[in-house]
Design a protein around this motif. Structure first.
Motif, PDB file in Angstrom:
ATOM      1  N   THR A 144       0.830  -1.206   0.000  1.00 13.97           N
ATOM      2  CA  THR A 144       0.000   0.000   0.000  1.00 13.97           C
ATOM      3  C   THR A 144       0.863   1.253   0.000  1.00 13.97           C
ATOM      4  OG1 THR A 144      -1.746  -1.182   1.204  1.00 13.97           O
ATOM      5  CG2 THR A 144      -1.841   1.224   1.218  1.00 13.97           C
ATOM      6  N   ALA A 145       1.960   1.221   0.752  1.00 17.07           N
ATOM      7  CA  ALA A 145       2.860   2.380   0.808  1.00 17.07           C
ATOM      8  C   ALA A 145       3.545   2.613  -0.535  1.00 17.07           C
ATOM      9  CB  ALA A 145       3.906   2.174   1.903  1.00 17.07           C
ATOM     10  N   VAL A 146       3.898   1.531  -1.238  1.00 10.72           N
ATOM     11  CA  VAL A 146       4.495   1.668  -2.566  1.00 10.72           C
ATOM     12  C   VAL A 146       3.506   2.333  -3.516  1.00 10.72           C
ATOM     13  CG1 VAL A 146       5.397   0.428  -4.566  1.00 10.72           C
ATOM     14  CG2 VAL A 146       6.015  -0.314  -2.260  1.00 10.72           C
ATOM     15  N   LEU A 147       2.291   1.833  -3.521  1.00  7.37           N
ATOM     16  CA  LEU A 147       1.272   2.387  -4.416  1.00  7.37           C
ATOM     17  C   LEU A 147       0.984   3.852  -4.092  1.00  7.37           C
ATOM     18  CD1 LEU A 147      -0.649   1.590  -6.744  1.00  7.37           C
ATOM     19  CD2 LEU A 147      -2.386   1.132  -5.004  1.00  7.37           C
ATOM     20  N   SER A 148       0.958   4.185  -2.818  1.00 10.01           N
ATOM     21  CA  SER A 148       0.675   5.565  -2.407  1.00 10.01           C
ATOM     22  C   SER A 148       1.722   6.533  -2.948  1.00 10.01           C
ATOM     23  CB  SER A 148       0.621   5.668  -0.884  1.00 10.01           C
ATOM     24  OG  SER A 148      -0.480   4.952  -0.374  1.00 10.01           O
ATOM     25  N   LYS A 149       2.985   6.116  -2.981  1.00 11.15           N
ATOM     26  CA  LYS A 149       4.043   7.003  -3.484  1.00 11.15           C
ATOM     27  C   LYS A 149       3.930   7.211  -4.987  1.00 11.15           C
ATOM     28  CE  LYS A 149       7.420   6.948   0.156  1.00 11.15           C
ATOM     29  NZ  LYS A 149       8.842   7.064   0.490  1.00 11.15           N
ATOM     30  N   VAL A 150       3.465   6.192  -5.697  1.00  9.36           N
ATOM     31  CA  VAL A 150       3.251   6.371  -7.135  1.00  9.36           C
ATOM     32  C   VAL A 150       2.046   7.283  -7.363  1.00  9.36           C
ATOM     33  CG1 VAL A 150       2.770   5.220  -9.314  1.00  9.36           C
ATOM     34  CG2 VAL A 150       4.294   4.138  -7.669  1.00  9.36           C
ATOM     35  N   LYS A 151       0.979   7.063  -6.616  1.00  9.63           N
ATOM     36  CA  LYS A 151      -0.225   7.896  -6.745  1.00  9.63           C
ATOM     37  C   LYS A 151       0.075   9.371  -6.495  1.00  9.63           C
ATOM     38  CE  LYS A 151      -3.853   4.639  -5.243  1.00  9.63           C
ATOM     39  NZ  LYS A 151      -4.845   4.385  -4.163  1.00  9.63           N
ATOM     40  N   SER A 152       0.903   9.639  -5.481  1.00  8.52           N
ATOM     41  CA  SER A 152       1.176  11.024  -5.088  1.00  8.52           C
ATOM     42  C   SER A 152       2.213  11.706  -5.976  1.00  8.52           C
ATOM     43  CB  SER A 152       1.660  11.055  -3.639  1.00  8.52           C
ATOM     44  OG  SER A 152       2.934  10.434  -3.516  1.00  8.52           O
ATOM     45  N   GLY A 153       2.876  10.934  -6.827  1.00 14.28           N
ATOM     46  CA  GLY A 153       3.913  11.496  -7.674  1.00 14.28           C
ATOM     47  C   GLY A 153       5.289  11.513  -7.031  1.00 14.28           C
ATOM     48  N   GLU A 154       5.406  10.936  -5.819  1.00  7.67           N
ATOM     49  CA  GLU A 154       6.713  10.854  -5.177  1.00  7.67           C
ATOM     50  C   GLU A 154       7.619   9.852  -5.869  1.00  7.67           C
ATOM     51  OE1 GLU A 154       6.779  10.810  -0.746  1.00  7.67           O
ATOM     52  OE2 GLU A 154       4.591  10.753  -0.959  1.00  7.67           O
ATOM     53  N   ALA A 155       7.018   8.922  -6.595  1.00 10.17           N
ATOM     54  CA  ALA A 155       7.793   7.925  -7.335  1.00 10.17           C
ATOM     55  C   ALA A 155       7.264   7.838  -8.759  1.00 10.17           C
ATOM     56  CB  ALA A 155       7.691   6.562  -6.657  1.00 10.17           C
ATOM     57  N   ASP A 156       8.160   7.515  -9.686  1.00 10.42           N
ATOM     58  CA  ASP A 156       7.758   7.341 -11.087  1.00 10.42           C
ATOM     59  C   ASP A 156       7.152   5.976 -11.334  1.00 10.42           C
ATOM     60  OD1 ASP A 156       8.795   9.882 -11.871  1.00 10.42           O
ATOM     61  OD2 ASP A 156      10.817   9.017 -11.905  1.00 10.42           O
ATOM     62  N   ALA A 157       7.587   4.982 -10.565  1.00 11.50           N
ATOM     63  CA  ALA A 157       7.102   3.617 -10.766  1.00 11.50           C
ATOM     64  C   ALA A 157       7.329   2.799  -9.510  1.00 11.50           C
ATOM     65  CB  ALA A 157       7.819   2.957 -11.947  1.00 11.50           C
ATOM     66  N   GLY A 158       6.522   1.765  -9.352  1.00 13.52           N
ATOM     67  CA  GLY A 158       6.680   0.857  -8.217  1.00 13.52           C
ATOM     68  C   GLY A 158       6.110  -0.498  -8.570  1.00 13.52           C
ATOM     69  N   LEU A 159       6.657  -1.524  -7.962  1.00 14.82           N
ATOM     70  CA  LEU A 159       6.144  -2.876  -8.172  1.00 14.82           C
ATOM     71  C   LEU A 159       5.091  -3.173  -7.120  1.00 14.82           C
ATOM     72  CD1 LEU A 159       9.345  -4.960  -9.039  1.00 14.82           C
ATOM     73  CD2 LEU A 159       7.580  -4.125 -10.574  1.00 14.82           C
ATOM     74  N   VAL A 160       3.878  -3.443  -7.590  1.00 12.63           N
ATOM     75  CA  VAL A 160       2.746  -3.734  -6.712  1.00 12.63           C
ATOM     76  C   VAL A 160       1.990  -4.926  -7.297  1.00 12.63           C
ATOM     77  CG1 VAL A 160       2.568  -1.314  -6.008  1.00 12.63           C
ATOM     78  CG2 VAL A 160       1.164  -2.151  -7.894  1.00 12.63           C
ATOM     79  N   TYR A 161       0.972  -5.371  -6.589  1.00 10.26           N
ATOM     80  CA  TYR A 161       0.170  -6.477  -7.097  1.00 10.26           C
ATOM     81  C   TYR A 161      -0.823  -5.996  -8.149  1.00 10.26           C
ATOM     82  CZ  TYR A 161       1.940  -9.116  -3.106  1.00 10.26           C
ATOM     83  OH  TYR A 161       2.755  -9.735  -2.196  1.00 10.26           O
ATOM     84  N   ARG A 162      -1.196  -6.903  -9.030  1.00 11.96           N
ATOM     85  CA  ARG A 162      -2.180  -6.558 -10.059  1.00 11.96           C
ATOM     86  C   ARG A 162      -3.508  -6.142  -9.428  1.00 11.96           C
ATOM     87  NH1 ARG A 162      -3.258 -12.713 -12.388  1.00 11.96           N
ATOM     88  NH2 ARG A 162      -4.353 -13.498 -10.540  1.00 11.96           N
ATOM     89  N   THR A 163      -3.817  -6.708  -8.252  1.00  6.55           N
ATOM     90  CA  THR A 163      -5.051  -6.329  -7.562  1.00  6.55           C
ATOM     91  C   THR A 163      -5.004  -4.881  -7.096  1.00  6.55           C
ATOM     92  OG1 THR A 163      -4.115  -7.282  -5.535  1.00  6.55           O
ATOM     93  CG2 THR A 163      -5.612  -8.670  -6.812  1.00  6.55           C
ATOM     94  N   ASP A 164      -3.818  -4.398  -6.740  1.00  6.78           N
ATOM     95  CA  ASP A 164      -3.676  -2.991  -6.326  1.00  6.78           C
ATOM     96  C   ASP A 164      -3.894  -2.061  -7.504  1.00  6.78           C
ATOM     97  OD1 ASP A 164      -2.812  -3.378  -3.490  1.00  6.78           O
ATOM     98  OD2 ASP A 164      -1.155  -4.421  -4.454  1.00  6.78           O
ATOM     99  N   ILE A 165      -3.404  -2.458  -8.669  1.00  8.54           N
ATOM    100  CA  ILE A 165      -3.621  -1.662  -9.884  1.00  8.54           C
ATOM    101  C   ILE A 165      -5.109  -1.574 -10.182  1.00  8.54           C
ATOM    102  CG2 ILE A 165      -3.217  -1.549 -12.367  1.00  8.54           C
ATOM    103  CD1 ILE A 165      -0.660  -1.049 -10.893  1.00  8.54           C
ATOM    104  N   GLN A 166      -5.792  -2.708 -10.082  1.00 11.31           N
ATOM    105  CA  GLN A 166      -7.236  -2.731 -10.351  1.00 11.31           C
ATOM    106  C   GLN A 166      -7.983  -1.835  -9.368  1.00 11.31           C
ATOM    107  OE1 GLN A 166      -9.099  -6.590 -11.090  1.00 11.31           O
ATOM    108  NE2 GLN A 166     -10.879  -5.996  -9.871  1.00 11.31           N
ATOM    109  N   ALA A 167      -7.628  -1.936  -8.087  1.00 11.55           N
ATOM    110  CA  ALA A 167      -8.321  -1.156  -7.065  1.00 11.55           C
ATOM    111  C   ALA A 167      -8.062   0.344  -7.209  1.00 11.55           C
ATOM    112  CB  ALA A 167      -7.887  -1.619  -5.676  1.00 11.55           C
TER     113      ALA A 167
END
Length: 254
Positions: free
Chosen positions: A173-196
């Motif tokens: 969740t923390a990885v995804l949050s950094k991509v969402k906020s623009g703090e990171a350009d990319a992150g490895l997350v689960y496909r379910t996180d991408i869907q959500a």
């Protein structure tokens, strides 16, 4: 990125504790309060499962579920935290709990694989794992101790590339949050996180993702004050009804 020696657990074989993937919820409705510890990647699905379980079993109350990295949750249980049910994103962290005799055999209930999360529309043109070797990109990964980090290391090592992450997070969740906020350009997350995440991020598929499949186990804990209720919730997750909910959130069958 630290390179962990442990490889991702694929094809996990788990002993079932009086339940199976085809089991239906028990006919006699349980009651009482239920405390669940679950991997961060399960948040949307388990919130829905908890709501549906309560509706199907009047008199039950699933307390707000504790979500975090599986390694963090396993450590909390080993240190004495109280819970009725534990759902991990991998077998390695579940084994820490079962090996300590805090639970009996666990049951596999779902699978998941990784994707690359990038900004909406993929403005930087990330095409796969090779793109993440670009030192100009800000990459965020899970720490190797948690399942998404172990899976990430497996795929990166298999690809023969080196990635230097800007940070390593304790849960997906923390990885995804950094991509969402623009703090990171990319992150490895689960496909379910991408869907959500919907249109908040774009997912880039990883061609070799099937080389690191996470198998999720669930168990009722030995010290639960309400073993019938804990077992009923586990059975509900494993039942066709529970499996439909998990599939709707993007999880694969165990």
């Amino acid at each position: 990125m630290r390179r962990a020696a442990a490889a991702i657990m694929v094809g996990l074989s788990l002993a079932l504790t009086g339940c199976s993937a085809g089991a239906e919820p028990p006919s006699d409705s349980p009651d009482g309060e239920l405390t669940v510890f679950a991997a961060a990647s399960l948040s949307g699905a388990f919130d829905q499962l908890a709501e549906d379980f309560e509706a199907a079993n009047p008199g039950t109350d699933v307390l707000p579920i504790t979500y975090d990295g599986s390694a963090v949750l396993a450590t909390q249980l080993l240190e004495g935290a109280s819970a009725d049910v534990f759902a991990s994103a991998d077998g390695r962290n579940m084994a820490k709990v079962t090996d300590a005799a805090l639970a009996g055999g666990a049951a596999a209930f779902a699978t998941n694989t990784l994707e690359i999360a990038v900004a909406p529309g993929n403005p930087l043109g990330v095409t796969g794992l090779d793109s993440l070797a670009d030192s100009e990109l800000i990459i965020v990964l899970c720490t190797a101790e948690v399942p998404c980090g172990t899976a990430s290391e497996t795929l990166i090592e298999a690809a023969g590339i080196t990635i230097t992450p800007a940070s390593e997070e304790q849960n997906v969740t923390a990885v995804l949050s950094k991509v969402k906020s623009g703090e990171a350009d990319a992150g490895l997350v689960y496909r379910t996180d991408i869907q959500a995440a919907g249109d908040e991020v774009t997912g880039v598929e990883i061609a070799s993702a099937d080389a690191a499949v996470n198998v999720y186990p669930i168990v009722s804990l030995a010290d639960t004050p309400n073993p019938a209720l804990a077992a009923a919730f586990v059975d509900y997750v494993l039942s066709p009804t529970g499996q439909k909910v998990l599939a709707a959130f993007g999880f694969g069958a165990p």
